[in-house]
Design a protein around this motif. Structure first.
Motif, PDB file in Angstrom:
ATOM      1  N   PRO A   1      43.400  34.429  37.008  1.00 44.61           N
ATOM      2  CA  PRO A   1      42.597  35.143  36.004  1.00 44.61           C
ATOM      3  C   PRO A   1      43.401  36.263  35.362  1.00 44.61           C
ATOM      4  CG  PRO A   1      41.979  35.836  38.211  1.00 44.61           C
ATOM      5  CD  PRO A   1      42.965  34.708  38.378  1.00 44.61           C
ATOM      6  N   HIS A   2      43.053  36.587  34.131  1.00 43.04           N
ATOM      7  CA  HIS A   2      43.787  37.617  33.413  1.00 43.04           C
ATOM      8  C   HIS A   2      43.235  39.011  33.634  1.00 43.04           C
ATOM      9  CE1 HIS A   2      45.489  34.397  30.547  1.00 43.04           C
ATOM     10  NE2 HIS A   2      46.442  34.818  31.335  1.00 43.04           N
ATOM     11  N   ASP A   3      42.152  39.141  34.394  1.00 37.95           N
ATOM     12  CA  ASP A   3      41.646  40.475  34.713  1.00 37.95           C
ATOM     13  C   ASP A   3      41.166  40.489  36.155  1.00 37.95           C
ATOM     14  OD1 ASP A   3      38.377  40.381  34.669  1.00 37.95           O
ATOM     15  OD2 ASP A   3      39.270  38.895  33.342  1.00 37.95           O
ATOM     16  N   THR A   4      41.235  41.659  36.744  1.00 35.59           N
ATOM     17  CA  THR A   4      40.920  41.785  38.174  1.00 35.59           C
ATOM     18  C   THR A   4      39.446  41.586  38.457  1.00 35.59           C
ATOM     19  OG1 THR A   4      40.771  44.182  37.885  1.00 35.59           O
ATOM     20  CG2 THR A   4      42.868  43.295  38.625  1.00 35.59           C
ATOM     21  N   GLU A   5      38.580  41.940  37.506  1.00 34.55           N
ATOM     22  CA  GLU A   5      37.148  41.758  37.734  1.00 34.55           C
ATOM     23  C   GLU A   5      36.815  40.283  37.940  1.00 34.55           C
ATOM     24  OE1 GLU A   5      32.836  42.684  35.575  1.00 34.55           O
ATOM     25  OE2 GLU A   5      34.708  43.322  34.643  1.00 34.55           O
ATOM     26  N   SER A   6      37.422  39.426  37.143  1.00 31.95           N
ATOM     27  CA  SER A   6      37.192  37.988  37.311  1.00 31.95           C
ATOM     28  C   SER A   6      37.692  37.516  38.672  1.00 31.95           C
ATOM     29  CB  SER A   6      37.896  37.205  36.195  1.00 31.95           C
ATOM     30  OG  SER A   6      37.338  37.487  34.944  1.00 31.95           O
ATOM     31  N   TYR A   7      38.829  38.060  39.099  1.00 28.27           N
ATOM     32  CA  TYR A   7      39.362  37.680  40.409  1.00 28.27           C
ATOM     33  C   TYR A   7      38.388  38.055  41.520  1.00 28.27           C
ATOM     34  CZ  TYR A   7      42.264  37.678  44.603  1.00 28.27           C
ATOM     35  OH  TYR A   7      42.745  37.452  45.875  1.00 28.27           O
TER      36      TYR A   7
END
Length: 606
Positions: free
Chosen positions: A341-347
């Motif tokens: 994922p390109h952002d940590t929130e999605s991870y």
């Protein structure tokens, strides 16, 4: 006290704590009777911090503002007190929960269903955009004590007269900051203003921006403010690993993981809708039980697939971020980030799909050489270093295949048809004078349809590099990076529709009946249309806000059901009356090639 501060977005309560008399229980908080029996049935005894702090004031009748990150158990924090005090003798809705997305609305409704298992006369109804009105109208006519809905669809039912909130006792704003980010502030305030002043309000949010503070002051009565901070953004019971693998070797790497890792059920995350279908098909071809789930799948199919995952008839789900939101299946033991994922929130949201109900979970991240910076960003944001792992070797895979082959023989020895086949083999042995071992080996070859049971040894490193990089080292790396970018652009185009221009979505321009005089902003337009139409943020092109209307670029191939749902969508209380823009004079649209949109909205698939 069990903190339960991981990523359990289901709102489930804490874990079973045994008989330790020092541990706080739900009975200590005032939960009793059928509600206590229901949460005991699912094995929860110890409340999480947000539950321990929130349940007593809600039971006492106070308004509450709860500040807590997603996954701290907020659903049980407000659901249990409501169920304890709810009057089920009336037919009108007595509790309303507003949620920003249909996935969260479904999830919250399911949680209410679990916690009210011993209250058979209680009815819970989710209402959200993208679902047929018939089901919702039938549920409202039958009588729903608890309604869980998205703001746009709730207002739609209020306008139709199909939803009566005059007897409402409890109102919950779940993930209020997300609702405001999606442009639902005016819708939320309208619902708050149209409900009885005597209602009890609980507002839950991860942050406290000025808009949330304003709502709290204006619509809540002397609320009790509760703040619970998670010690980490990822759960301690989830083991997080990463592996370095180039794009062209991902499928081989995933296959090795699936063959060697012991897992119960798994979610594999990819970036695009097309990638879910492609990867699921490739996995099925390799003998794995896999299915795809994405934003194009209708709700009924989604529910069937998730039901199969829960029951054990399906082991692997290949999903996009949007499609997996609200997914709560205890047997998911592994999450694989096939595409980083390109952002940590999605991870954080992705890996929160495992490690449910206090169980251990495994999260694996595939990282291409050029994506190392994204790995570092995830580690910094989560304050949790990921452990590098080596892919299972050919020897590891072959050893596991031999074990599985032996297990299949052992299982077949108990077959009721064994006697018949034994006689056939013995007859063949006598007739052809062939050793039994050779006959058994021939039958094994036959069962595999000529496919070799063992993987071929890996070629030497030099040979592998020559195959993967047929040009000079640095030129090969440059070409690999170029191919990666081109591949991702191609996948994005497939995900969104036929190409337009330099790889964009094939858009059509639509006209909606809200503009500057309605004080709309692009975020409000995107939030309302995405929620009611089941669209992704990458389905939006240019947005041009005019004085009395707006022009929005959306995919040209919107289905009839989506168009009907969007025509009934409201923004700032105004029906948007979505229709294709003709590009006629006065419209200044792009449908006929005239007019250039002033604003541009771009975002990726969340």
């Amino acid at each position: 006290m069990s903190t339960n501060e991981g990523n359990d977005q289901s709102g489930d309560a804490g874990s079973d704590t045994g008989s330790d008399p020092q541990v706080l229980t739900f009975a200590d908080l005032g939960i009793s009777g059928p509600v206590l029996a229901a949460i005991s049935d699912v094995g929860y005894e110890s409340p999480s911090p947000i539950q321990a702090a929130t349940i007593p004031p809600l039971l006492a009748g106070d308004d509450v503002v709860g500040l807590a990150q997603t996954g701290t158990g907020k659903t049980a924090a407000f659901a249990l007190p409501i169920l304890m005090r709810l009057d089920v003798s009336a037919r009108e809705p007595r509790a309303l929960v507003l949620a920003p997305t249909r996935e969260l609305a479904i999830q919250v409704a399911e949680a209410f269903g679990r916690y009210s298992a011993h209250i058979p006369e209680l009815h819970v109804l989710p209402i959200y955009g993208g679902q047929a009105y018939g089901v919702q109208l039938h549920g409202l006519r039958r009588g729903a004590h608890v309604v869980v809905g998205t703001p746009g669809r709730v207002i739609d039912h209020l306008e139709k007269g199909s939803l009566n909130l005059s007897k409402l006792d409890y109102l919950v704003l779940d993930e209020a900051d997300e609702m405001l980010k999606m442009g639902f502030q005016e819708d939320v305030e309208r619902i708050l203003a149209d409900t009885p002043d005597t209602k009890q309000v609980a507002l839950f949010s991860a942050t406290m921006p000025p808009a949330i503070r304003k709502i709290s002051k204006q619509y809540l009565h002397d609320p009790v403010e509760i703040t619970v901070k998670s010690k980490t953004t990822t759960a301690a019971n989830i083991s997080q690993r990463w592996v370095l693998v180039s794009h062209q070797r991902k499928l081989d790497a995933l296959t090795r993981v699936l063959e060697v890792e012991q897992f119960e059920a798994m979610i594999i995350f990819v970036r695009t809708k097309q990638a879910t279908e492609d990867l699921a098909e490739k996995l099925r071809a390799r003998g794995f039980s896999a299915a795809a789930i994405n934003g194009d799948i209708v709700q009924a199919q989604r529910e069937r697939t998730i039901g199969q995952l829960k029951s054990g008839s399906l082991d692997i789900l290949v999903a996009t971020d949007v499609a997996a939101r609200g997914l709560d299946v205890d047997r998911i033991s592994h999450v694989v980030n096939y595409d980083i994922p390109h952002d940590t929130e999605s991870y954080v949201h992705r890996i929160g799909r495992t490690g449910r109900a206090g169980r251990a979970g495994e999260a694996l991240l595939f990282v291409a050489p050029r994506e190392r910076h994204l790995l570092k960003s995830i580690e910094r944001a989560t304050r949790h270093p990921l452990q590098e792992m080596q892919l299972p070797s050919v020897e590891d895979v072959n050893a596991q295949r031999v074990v599985k082959f032996a297990d299949s023989i052992t299982e077949s020895l108990s077959s009721q048809h064994l006697g018949l086949f034994r006689k056939l083999v013995e007859d063949y042995e006598r007739e052809h004078d062939i050793p039994l071992a050779d006959i058994a080996a021939a039958l094994a070859v036959q069962s595999r349809d000529g496919e070799n049971i063992l993987m071929d040894p890996e070629p030497p490193v030099q040979e592998r590099e020559r195959r993967e990089r047929p040009v000079r080292k640095f030129e090969g790396e440059r070409r690999e990076r170029h191919d990666d970018h081109r591949r991702e652009r191609r996948e994005d185009n497939r995900d969104s529709g036929p190409p337009r221009g330099k790889g964009g979505v094939e858009f059509a321009t639509y006209r909606i009946s809200v503009g500057k005089r309605h004080r709309v902003v692009p975020g409000a337009i995107v939030g309302a249309i995405a929620n009611e139409g089941g669209l992704r943020r990458s389905d939006f092109g240019h947005i041009s806000i005019r004085p009395d209307h707006s022009l929005v670029e959306l995919p040209a191939d919107l289905s009839r059901e989506t168009l009907e749902a969007l025509r009934r969508t409201r923004i700032s209380g105004q029906l948007i009356q979505l229709q294709r823009d003709s590009g006629a004079p006065g419209h200044q649209g792009s449908g006929g090639g005239a007019g250039k949109p002033k604003k541009k909205y771009r975002d990726r698939d969340q």
